[in-house]
Enzyme design. Structure first.
Site, mmCIF file in Angstrom:
data_model
loop_
_atom_site.group_PDB
_atom_site.id
_atom_site.type_symbol
_atom_site.label_atom_id
_atom_site.label_comp_id
_atom_site.label_asym_id
_atom_site.label_seq_id
_atom_site.Cartn_x
_atom_site.Cartn_y
_atom_site.Cartn_z
ATOM 1 N N TRP A 92 77.063 39.266 45.272
ATOM 2 C CA TRP A 92 77.618 39.554 46.597
ATOM 3 C C TRP A 92 78.365 38.364 47.181
ATOM 4 O O TRP A 92 78.887 38.442 48.285
ATOM 5 C CB TRP A 92 76.520 40.002 47.551
ATOM 6 C CG TRP A 92 75.255 39.222 47.450
ATOM 7 C CD1 TRP A 92 74.913 38.122 48.162
ATOM 8 C CD2 TRP A 92 74.166 39.484 46.563
ATOM 9 N NE1 TRP A 92 73.681 37.678 47.786
ATOM 10 C CE2 TRP A 92 73.188 38.494 46.798
ATOM 11 C CE3 TRP A 92 73.906 40.462 45.579
ATOM 12 C CZ2 TRP A 92 71.982 38.439 46.100
ATOM 13 C CZ3 TRP A 92 72.713 40.405 44.891
ATOM 14 C CH2 TRP A 92 71.748 39.418 45.158
ATOM 15 N N ARG A 93 78.393 37.250 46.425
ATOM 16 C CA ARG A 93 79.181 36.115 46.903
ATOM 17 C C ARG A 93 80.557 36.074 46.267
ATOM 18 O O ARG A 93 81.385 35.241 46.629
ATOM 19 C CB ARG A 93 78.434 34.804 46.611
ATOM 20 C CG ARG A 93 77.253 34.594 47.535
ATOM 21 C CD ARG A 93 76.504 33.313 47.258
ATOM 22 N NE ARG A 93 75.434 33.138 48.238
ATOM 23 C CZ ARG A 93 74.431 32.279 48.113
ATOM 24 N NH1 ARG A 93 74.356 31.509 47.032
ATOM 25 N NH2 ARG A 93 73.508 32.193 49.036
ATOM 26 N N GLU A 138 72.659 42.580 52.039
ATOM 27 C CA GLU A 138 71.654 42.170 53.017
ATOM 28 C C GLU A 138 70.583 43.238 53.215
ATOM 29 O O GLU A 138 69.403 42.921 53.378
ATOM 30 C CB GLU A 138 72.306 41.814 54.348
ATOM 31 C CG GLU A 138 73.161 40.549 54.320
ATOM 32 C CD GLU A 138 72.363 39.311 53.930
ATOM 33 O OE1 GLU A 138 71.125 39.347 53.986
ATOM 34 O OE2 GLU A 138 72.995 38.307 53.561
ATOM 35 N N GLN A 146 63.126 41.884 52.447
ATOM 36 C CA GLN A 146 61.792 41.857 51.829
ATOM 37 C C GLN A 146 61.851 42.084 50.326
ATOM 38 O O GLN A 146 60.916 42.627 49.739
ATOM 39 C CB GLN A 146 60.891 42.912 52.486
ATOM 40 C CG GLN A 146 60.623 42.635 53.935
ATOM 41 C CD GLN A 146 59.744 41.418 54.127
ATOM 42 O OE1 GLN A 146 58.560 41.478 53.909
ATOM 43 N NE2 GLN A 146 60.345 40.316 54.504
ATOM 44 N N GLY A 194 62.233 50.472 46.696
ATOM 45 C CA GLY A 194 61.267 50.486 47.790
ATOM 46 C C GLY A 194 61.896 50.529 49.172
ATOM 47 O O GLY A 194 63.119 50.405 49.322
ATOM 48 N N TYR A 195 61.059 50.700 50.176
ATOM 49 C CA TYR A 195 61.517 50.810 51.573
ATOM 50 C C TYR A 195 62.724 51.743 51.659
ATOM 51 O O TYR A 195 63.836 51.342 52.004
ATOM 52 C CB TYR A 195 61.871 49.438 52.139
ATOM 53 C CG TYR A 195 60.673 48.573 52.437
ATOM 54 C CD1 TYR A 195 59.451 49.112 52.769
ATOM 55 C CD2 TYR A 195 60.778 47.193 52.394
ATOM 56 C CE1 TYR A 195 58.360 48.308 53.047
ATOM 57 C CE2 TYR A 195 59.690 46.385 52.672
ATOM 58 C CZ TYR A 195 58.479 46.964 53.002
ATOM 59 O OH TYR A 195 57.404 46.159 53.271
ATOM 60 N N TYR A 225 68.318 39.859 62.148
ATOM 61 C CA TYR A 225 68.663 39.052 60.978
ATOM 62 C C TYR A 225 69.933 39.573 60.302
ATOM 63 O O TYR A 225 70.880 38.809 60.053
ATOM 64 C CB TYR A 225 67.527 39.015 59.939
ATOM 65 C CG TYR A 225 68.075 38.564 58.619
ATOM 66 C CD1 TYR A 225 68.425 37.224 58.444
ATOM 67 C CD2 TYR A 225 68.395 39.473 57.616
ATOM 68 C CE1 TYR A 225 69.033 36.799 57.277
ATOM 69 C CE2 TYR A 225 69.007 39.061 56.450
ATOM 70 C CZ TYR A 225 69.320 37.724 56.285
ATOM 71 O OH TYR A 225 69.948 37.310 55.149
ATOM 72 N N ASP A 234 65.658 34.631 58.881
ATOM 73 C CA ASP A 234 64.768 35.405 58.013
ATOM 74 C C ASP A 234 63.534 34.558 57.696
ATOM 75 O O ASP A 234 63.320 33.506 58.296
ATOM 76 C CB ASP A 234 65.507 35.803 56.730
ATOM 77 C CG ASP A 234 65.754 34.603 55.846
ATOM 78 O OD1 ASP A 234 65.722 33.464 56.356
ATOM 79 O OD2 ASP A 234 65.970 34.783 54.630
ATOM 80 N N CYS A 275 62.571 24.506 49.518
ATOM 81 C CA CYS A 275 61.444 24.632 50.464
ATOM 82 C C CYS A 275 60.785 25.993 50.211
ATOM 83 O O CYS A 275 60.752 26.860 51.071
ATOM 84 C CB CYS A 275 61.972 24.519 51.888
ATOM 85 S SG CYS A 275 60.713 24.170 53.126
ATOM 86 N N CYS A 322 60.229 18.560 47.782
ATOM 87 C CA CYS A 322 60.775 17.696 48.834
ATOM 88 C C CYS A 322 61.665 16.579 48.269
ATOM 89 O O CYS A 322 62.615 16.158 48.914
ATOM 90 C CB CYS A 322 59.639 17.097 49.655
ATOM 91 S SG CYS A 322 58.670 18.358 50.522
ATOM 92 N N CYS A 337 65.136 17.567 48.326
ATOM 93 C CA CYS A 337 65.600 18.191 49.568
ATOM 94 C C CYS A 337 66.498 17.248 50.358
ATOM 95 O O CYS A 337 66.134 16.093 50.590
ATOM 96 C CB CYS A 337 64.408 18.604 50.426
ATOM 97 S SG CYS A 337 64.879 19.470 51.932
#
Length: 377
Positions: A50-51, A63, A68, A107-108, A146, A164, A218, A226, A229
């Site tokens: 999707w990019r 999106e 989820q 799902g959903y 979101y 999100d 993260c 970390c 990061c």
DNA sequence: AAATCGGGGTG
DNA sequence: CACCCAGATTT
């Protein structure tokens, strides 16, 4: 705390650089994170379907699918979906059965129904193009704060946040905030904070950078990375060694357990299916007929309205279970092969291949569906 | 604010 | 096994 106080403290104790940093307000700390995040994202953004061509439609579909749902799970569904429904007009016109079949296993399922509703509204009210405003986007079915923020910023370049689970985790750690990130007040506060420091010309990249950090560095499971990061020096949870206890999330309620009996019924080349109710769990999808509780062989025949002579084969199957987010099904199965003349009101008969290709059958029935689809009889 | 709504990956 | 995921909607 005023600038004078901060400066005073700083001059009073020049050695302790950490103290100066600890005095940053949340807004200042978040503002400090913008450039490092954008720079990091330039170099570390994943290549995702999707990019490639982030049109409003493409961003929207991705999106919704990503709600989820993990990136890896979405990729193939996204490609197949766009091949079948390349634009909003196609989505607005697709029959619901076909739409749910495209969504089968993701799902959903209300996400898919809302997608079609929103596409219809977009055709009727906006001439077939998604509106370029957060307020109009958030008013469409299935698009919450979101998703509206994500579409607005990524596809339209509108400077609004997209908060999100990733963003909540990253910002909570950055501020060492011990508030429960599942509380909607925390989400609203985070949105307000990000709105203030949002880079006007790079909102899409910034929102994606925050999420990408959450997905790759993260991370939600296990210890964050970390040392890799770009916010390591700015992050209070990292500095205080609290990444194992931040973010704070209240535990969810335990699942309820439901006992069911599932019928895998064949009649020659046909299999028995049933359409689920339009509301509730797995709404509008298809299923193998079932009943609540564990039924004996005789109770099973009674439930199906059959007599003993109708069943050529009646075989008890191994127990199976399926876990939803808030319910667990423990299932007893029966494989039943009927004589050609047998009838039942427990569902409808469909040719095995038709059933496989045209009806969305959720994974909860996989164990018993295998006896109908993957086995000669 | 709490419950509902799926399915799969991960430690 | 428990936890979590590019959340939204209903109650």
């Amino acid at each position: 705390m005023s600038t004078e106080q901060r400066a005073g403290w700083l001059y009073a104790d020049m050695e302790i650089v950490e103290k100066e940093d600890a005095l940053l307000s949340p807004e200042e700390r978040m503002a400090e994170a913008v450039e490092p995040l954008l720079f990091w994202f330039q170099k570390n953004a994943r290549i995702l379907p999707w990019r490639e061509e982030p049109t409003p439609y493409h961003v929207w579909i991705s999106e919704i699918m990503l709600q989820q749902t993990r990136v890896e799970a979405v990729k193939d569904y996204y490609r197949r979906f766009l091949e079948a429904l390349p634009d909003i007009q196609a989505l607005a016109q697709v029959p619901e059965e076909r739409l749910l079949k495209l969504w089968e296993g993701l799902g959903y399922y209300n996400r898919a129904r809302n997608l079609k509703k929103a596409a219809e509204e977009t055709v009727n009210r906006y001439g077939g193009e998604l509106p370029a405003s957060y307020e109009e986007l958030v008013s469409l079915p299935g698009i919450g704060s979101y998703t509206a923020g994500a579409i607005a910023s990524i596809a339209f370049g509108i400077p609004v946040p997209a908060v999100d689970g990733n963003v909540l985790r990253v910002t909570a750690r950055l501020m060492a905030d011990t508030d429960d990130i599942l509380k909607q007040s925390v989400k609203r506060r985070t949105e307000a904070l990000l709105q203030k420091i949002m880079p006007r010309d790079e909102a899409g990249a910034f929102n994606q950078a925050l999420m990408e950090i959450g997905a790759l560095v993260c991370v939600p499971n296990g210890a964050p990375h970390c040392s890799r990061c770009p916010l390591e020096g700015l992050c209070l949870a990292c500095r205080y060694g609290k990444t194992d206890v931040i973010p704070v999330k209240t535990p969810k309620k335990a699942r309820t357990i439901e006992e069911r009996t599932i019928f895998a019924v064949a009649r020659g080349s046909e299999v028995l299916l049933r359409k689920r109710p339009e509301k509730g769990l797995l709404a509008g999808l298809y299923e193998l007929p079932g009943a609540s509780g564990y039924l004996t062989e005789q109770e099973a025949l009674d439930f199906l309205g059959l007599e003993e002579k109708d069943a050529v084969v009646l075989e008890k199957l191994p127990e199976a279970r399926h876990i939803f987010s808030h319910v667990e099904w423990r299932m007893q199965g029966y494989y039943i092969s009927l004589r050609d003349e047998a009838q039942t009101k427990a569902g409808f008969f469909a040719e095995r291949e038709t059933a496989r290709e045209a009806y969305a059958l959720p994974g909860a029935f996989r164990a018993y569906a295998a006896y109908l689809f993957d086995r000669k009889s």
